[in-house]
Design a protein around this motif. Sequence first.
Motif, PDB file in Angstrom:
ATOM      1  N   PHE A 137     -11.090  13.281 -10.027  1.00 33.15           N
ATOM      2  CA  PHE A 137      -9.844  13.997 -10.295  1.00 33.15           C
ATOM      3  C   PHE A 137      -9.696  14.272 -11.803  1.00 33.15           C
ATOM      4  CE2 PHE A 137      -5.042  13.989 -10.449  1.00 33.15           C
ATOM      5  CZ  PHE A 137      -4.905  15.195  -9.791  1.00 33.15           C
ATOM      6  N   TRP A 138     -10.089  13.301 -12.581  1.00 31.83           N
ATOM      7  CA  TRP A 138     -10.011  13.436 -14.045  1.00 31.83           C
ATOM      8  C   TRP A 138     -10.854  14.630 -14.520  1.00 31.83           C
ATOM      9  CZ3 TRP A 138     -12.906   9.523 -17.664  1.00 31.83           C
ATOM     10  CH2 TRP A 138     -12.672   9.869 -19.006  1.00 31.83           C
ATOM     11  N   GLN A 139     -12.096  14.724 -14.059  1.00 34.02           N
ATOM     12  CA  GLN A 139     -12.973  15.813 -14.488  1.00 34.02           C
ATOM     13  C   GLN A 139     -12.512  17.168 -13.948  1.00 34.02           C
ATOM     14  OE1 GLN A 139     -15.262  15.370 -16.834  1.00 34.02           O
ATOM     15  NE2 GLN A 139     -14.498  13.255 -16.837  1.00 34.02           N
ATOM     16  N   VAL A 140     -11.997  17.180 -12.731  1.00 41.04           N
ATOM     17  CA  VAL A 140     -11.479  18.439 -12.176  1.00 41.04           C
ATOM     18  C   VAL A 140     -10.312  18.947 -13.009  1.00 41.04           C
ATOM     19  CG1 VAL A 140     -10.267  19.442 -10.197  1.00 41.04           C
ATOM     20  CG2 VAL A 140     -12.293  18.028  -9.820  1.00 41.04           C
ATOM     21  N   LEU A 141      -9.415  18.024 -13.385  1.00 41.94           N
ATOM     22  CA  LEU A 141      -8.267  18.427 -14.201  1.00 41.94           C
ATOM     23  C   LEU A 141      -8.716  18.940 -15.573  1.00 41.94           C
ATOM     24  CD1 LEU A 141      -5.632  15.639 -13.442  1.00 41.94           C
ATOM     25  CD2 LEU A 141      -5.698  17.975 -12.588  1.00 41.94           C
ATOM     26  N   ARG A 142      -9.708  18.314 -16.153  1.00 39.93           N
ATOM     27  CA  ARG A 142     -10.208  18.772 -17.456  1.00 39.93           C
ATOM     28  C   ARG A 142     -10.757  20.200 -17.368  1.00 39.93           C
ATOM     29  NH1 ARG A 142     -11.911  15.579 -21.780  1.00 39.93           N
ATOM     30  NH2 ARG A 142     -13.823  16.835 -21.857  1.00 39.93           N
ATOM     31  N   GLN A 143     -11.544  20.460 -16.312  1.00 41.49           N
ATOM     32  CA  GLN A 143     -12.109  21.796 -16.163  1.00 41.49           C
ATOM     33  C   GLN A 143     -11.030  22.838 -15.872  1.00 41.49           C
ATOM     34  OE1 GLN A 143     -15.260  22.697 -16.801  1.00 41.49           O
ATOM     35  NE2 GLN A 143     -15.519  20.567 -17.495  1.00 41.49           N
ATOM     36  N   ALA A 144     -10.083  22.482 -15.009  1.00 41.00           N
ATOM     37  CA  ALA A 144      -8.993  23.416 -14.698  1.00 41.00           C
ATOM     38  C   ALA A 144      -8.156  23.701 -15.942  1.00 41.00           C
ATOM     39  CB  ALA A 144      -8.126  22.842 -13.580  1.00 41.00           C
ATOM     40  N   GLY A 145      -7.868  22.637 -16.705  1.00 36.41           N
ATOM     41  CA  GLY A 145      -7.088  22.822 -17.925  1.00 36.41           C
ATOM     42  C   GLY A 145      -7.822  23.670 -18.948  1.00 36.41           C
TER      43      GLY A 145
ATOM     44  N   LEU B  77       0.818  -1.202   0.000  1.00 35.50           N
ATOM     45  CA  LEU B  77       0.000   0.000   0.000  1.00 35.50           C
ATOM     46  C   LEU B  77       0.858   1.260   0.000  1.00 35.50           C
ATOM     47  CD1 LEU B  77      -2.873  -0.969   2.483  1.00 35.50           C
ATOM     48  CD2 LEU B  77      -2.994  -0.722  -0.005  1.00 35.50           C
ATOM     49  N   ALA B  78       2.009   1.193   0.684  1.00 37.92           N
ATOM     50  CA  ALA B  78       2.895   2.360   0.713  1.00 37.92           C
ATOM     51  C   ALA B  78       3.413   2.670  -0.686  1.00 37.92           C
ATOM     52  CB  ALA B  78       4.054   2.112   1.673  1.00 37.92           C
ATOM     53  N   ASP B  79       3.859   1.630  -1.425  1.00 38.53           N
ATOM     54  CA  ASP B  79       4.357   1.856  -2.782  1.00 38.53           C
ATOM     55  C   ASP B  79       3.223   2.274  -3.719  1.00 38.53           C
ATOM     56  OD1 ASP B  79       6.868   1.245  -1.959  1.00 38.53           O
ATOM     57  OD2 ASP B  79       6.883  -0.808  -2.762  1.00 38.53           O
ATOM     58  N   GLN B  80       2.025   1.687  -3.524  1.00 42.04           N
ATOM     59  CA  GLN B  80       0.898   2.111  -4.345  1.00 42.04           C
ATOM     60  C   GLN B  80       0.581   3.595  -4.111  1.00 42.04           C
ATOM     61  OE1 GLN B  80      -2.649  -0.403  -4.872  1.00 42.04           O
ATOM     62  NE2 GLN B  80      -1.634  -1.935  -3.561  1.00 42.04           N
ATOM     63  N   PHE B  81       0.644   4.005  -2.838  1.00 38.13           N
ATOM     64  CA  PHE B  81       0.373   5.410  -2.520  1.00 38.13           C
ATOM     65  C   PHE B  81       1.381   6.317  -3.212  1.00 38.13           C
ATOM     66  CE2 PHE B  81       1.219   9.124   0.169  1.00 38.13           C
ATOM     67  CZ  PHE B  81      -0.031   9.706   0.179  1.00 38.13           C
ATOM     68  N   ILE B  82       2.668   5.920  -3.146  1.00 42.68           N
ATOM     69  CA  ILE B  82       3.713   6.738  -3.788  1.00 42.68           C
ATOM     70  C   ILE B  82       3.486   6.806  -5.301  1.00 42.68           C
ATOM     71  CG2 ILE B  82       6.185   6.881  -4.267  1.00 42.68           C
ATOM     72  CD1 ILE B  82       6.684   5.626  -1.518  1.00 42.68           C
ATOM     73  N   CYS B  83       3.143   5.657  -5.888  1.00 44.93           N
ATOM     74  CA  CYS B  83       2.923   5.631  -7.341  1.00 44.93           C
ATOM     75  C   CYS B  83       1.705   6.466  -7.736  1.00 44.93           C
ATOM     76  CB  CYS B  83       2.758   4.199  -7.810  1.00 44.93           C
ATOM     77  SG  CYS B  83       4.282   3.219  -7.742  1.00 44.93           S
ATOM     78  N   TRP B  84       0.602   6.332  -6.940  1.00 41.24           N
ATOM     79  CA  TRP B  84      -0.564   7.157  -7.249  1.00 41.24           C
ATOM     80  C   TRP B  84      -0.245   8.642  -7.065  1.00 41.24           C
ATOM     81  CZ3 TRP B  84      -4.156   5.746 -10.190  1.00 41.24           C
ATOM     82  CH2 TRP B  84      -4.690   4.459 -10.179  1.00 41.24           C
ATOM     83  N   LEU B  85       0.564   8.951  -6.072  1.00 36.41           N
ATOM     84  CA  LEU B  85       0.949  10.345  -5.842  1.00 36.41           C
ATOM     85  C   LEU B  85       1.744  10.889  -7.029  1.00 36.41           C
ATOM     86  CD1 LEU B  85       0.741  12.571  -3.699  1.00 36.41           C
ATOM     87  CD2 LEU B  85       2.951  11.801  -2.805  1.00 36.41           C
ATOM     88  N   MET B  86       2.671  10.062  -7.565  1.00 34.14           N
ATOM     89  CA  MET B  86       3.435  10.497  -8.738  1.00 34.14           C
ATOM     90  C   MET B  86       2.531  10.641  -9.949  1.00 34.14           C
ATOM     91  SD  MET B  86       7.195   8.706  -8.582  1.00 34.14           S
ATOM     92  CE  MET B  86       6.630   7.018  -8.420  1.00 34.14           C
ATOM     93  N   MET B  87       1.552   9.718 -10.101  1.00 35.05           N
ATOM     94  CA  MET B  87       0.629   9.830 -11.232  1.00 35.05           C
ATOM     95  C   MET B  87      -0.225  11.095 -11.119  1.00 35.05           C
ATOM     96  SD  MET B  87       0.842   7.348 -13.468  1.00 35.05           S
ATOM     97  CE  MET B  87      -0.779   7.106 -14.174  1.00 35.05           C
ATOM     98  N   ALA B  88      -0.685  11.421  -9.885  1.00 28.17           N
ATOM     99  CA  ALA B  88      -1.468  12.642  -9.693  1.00 28.17           C
ATOM    100  C   ALA B  88      -0.633  13.881 -10.010  1.00 28.17           C
ATOM    101  CB  ALA B  88      -1.997  12.702  -8.265  1.00 28.17           C
ATOM    102  N   GLY B  89       0.619  13.863  -9.542  1.00 29.15           N
ATOM    103  CA  GLY B  89       1.502  14.989  -9.848  1.00 29.15           C
ATOM    104  C   GLY B  89       1.761  15.123 -11.337  1.00 29.15           C
ATOM    105  N   LEU B  90       1.939  13.962 -12.005  1.00 26.89           N
ATOM    106  CA  LEU B  90       2.166  13.979 -13.452  1.00 26.89           C
ATOM    107  C   LEU B  90       0.954  14.551 -14.178  1.00 26.89           C
ATOM    108  CD1 LEU B  90       4.238  12.997 -15.610  1.00 26.89           C
ATOM    109  CD2 LEU B  90       2.894  10.909 -15.762  1.00 26.89           C
ATOM    110  N   ALA B  91      -0.252  14.150 -13.749  1.00 25.37           N
ATOM    111  CA  ALA B  91      -1.468  14.656 -14.387  1.00 25.37           C
ATOM    112  C   ALA B  91      -1.637  16.153 -14.152  1.00 25.37           C
ATOM    113  CB  ALA B  91      -2.682  13.896 -13.871  1.00 25.37           C
TER     114      ALA B  91
END
Length: 471
Positions: free
Chosen positions: A190-198, A121-135
Amino acid sequence: MKPDMPPSIASQAEAHWVEGELVRSLMRTQRSTQWIGLVIIALFTGVLWDDASLRLLLAWVLLALGAAAVRFWSMREYVREVMVRGAAEHRAFIQKWRLMFPASALTWGLTTVLYFDRSSLADQFICWLMMAGLAMFSINALSAHLRSMYAYLNTLAVTCLVVMGWRIGGELQFQGPTYHWWIIALLLIFWQVLRQAGKRLHETHRKNYELQFRNNQLIESLTRQTQAALDAVEIKNRFLASAAHDIRQPVHALGLYADWLGSEPELVHELAPKIVESTKAVNQLFDSLFDLARLDSGKIKLNIEVVDLKQLLHDLEVQYRPLAEAKGLQFRVHVQPGTVVSDPILLQRIVGNLISNAVKYTQKGGILVAARGSRSGRRIEIWDTGVGIAPVYQREIFREFYKVPTHAGTEDGFGLGLYIVARLTQILGHPLTLASRPGRGTVFKLTIEPTDPAQATERAVASVAQLVSRP
């Protein structure tokens, strides 16, 4: 004169320019983000090295490096061939490489195969965090070009959702932990929020470039108006200098004749004709200057009506026959009776200027003024046996203040008559042609096509506008 105001609705030229600048802005950000992508590849590899399948991890690394190589190659092509080019080249470039961004997003989305429900779960959290930052980072990097940003975000989100759905439904048969569904819900939000912000950020970019385009147009318009004003001052200075030069000679001659007559009154019969000729020269110049002033100010009045050619040419014959015969020239008029639709005063001015030039520049022989019918309408022809005009000067003679430099004995010309003729024939819609042989004579042929009052008025306005805006 009011400067041109930017249009309220974007023109096609503006839309193309803005689109090109948005692509230019997009590519500027890519020059820095491509290195960040390599760093994130290394971070993913380090985090998942102990958790993920080594074979799948290395396969993903090769895929990610391949995508990075494509981006480097596209950036190299952009810098070498497109960066300094115009909007059309930028739009063509992004069209050519339009699949580059969704391909990159697909690569990053496939990382969920490596860590979703397969690592701690710790590595999944880090990976999801990097994916969120990348998005989130992609919003700043790609929002300049809306289609590229949407393609990237949509591909990234859909890839993650497909991988997660395959894991939850295909492999776990919906028997996995509940937090999987929360992750999917958070991803969708998160996907829809990013679309609207973009989208909002993109609108800011676009409005900035639209404002820049219109400001540039306003600056160009002001520059043109300033240059037109400077040109008008230059034309006016040239006008006054030429007029002063041309009027000096007859006025100086008048002064000499007056002094001579005062000291020797018995020479009145000899000096009186010379005084009359000098006075005519001054009047002729003033007539030309007044005509030119009316043309350039746009205050010329049109009175289109049916004109009797026989009467028109008779009036001109009465005016110019004495001048021709005084020089020992024959003056003949041949008229086929008929009528035309034109402005009688302006038409008389045109033909009168042409006859005046013929008399002025003919030393022997004569002048023929003829009115004939033709397929395109009635035609007036003025033939002379004068000095003629060399081909190299036949276009130049219709410029204001232009005098053919090789014509001996024509120094008393003002260089305005044919310029006024050209302007008036263009306004009335009467084509004028010229044929001449140096030393043999010249013929001007004026085809009098029926004048439409509305079109003539438009041509008069356009003539003034062209005079003001010409470089």
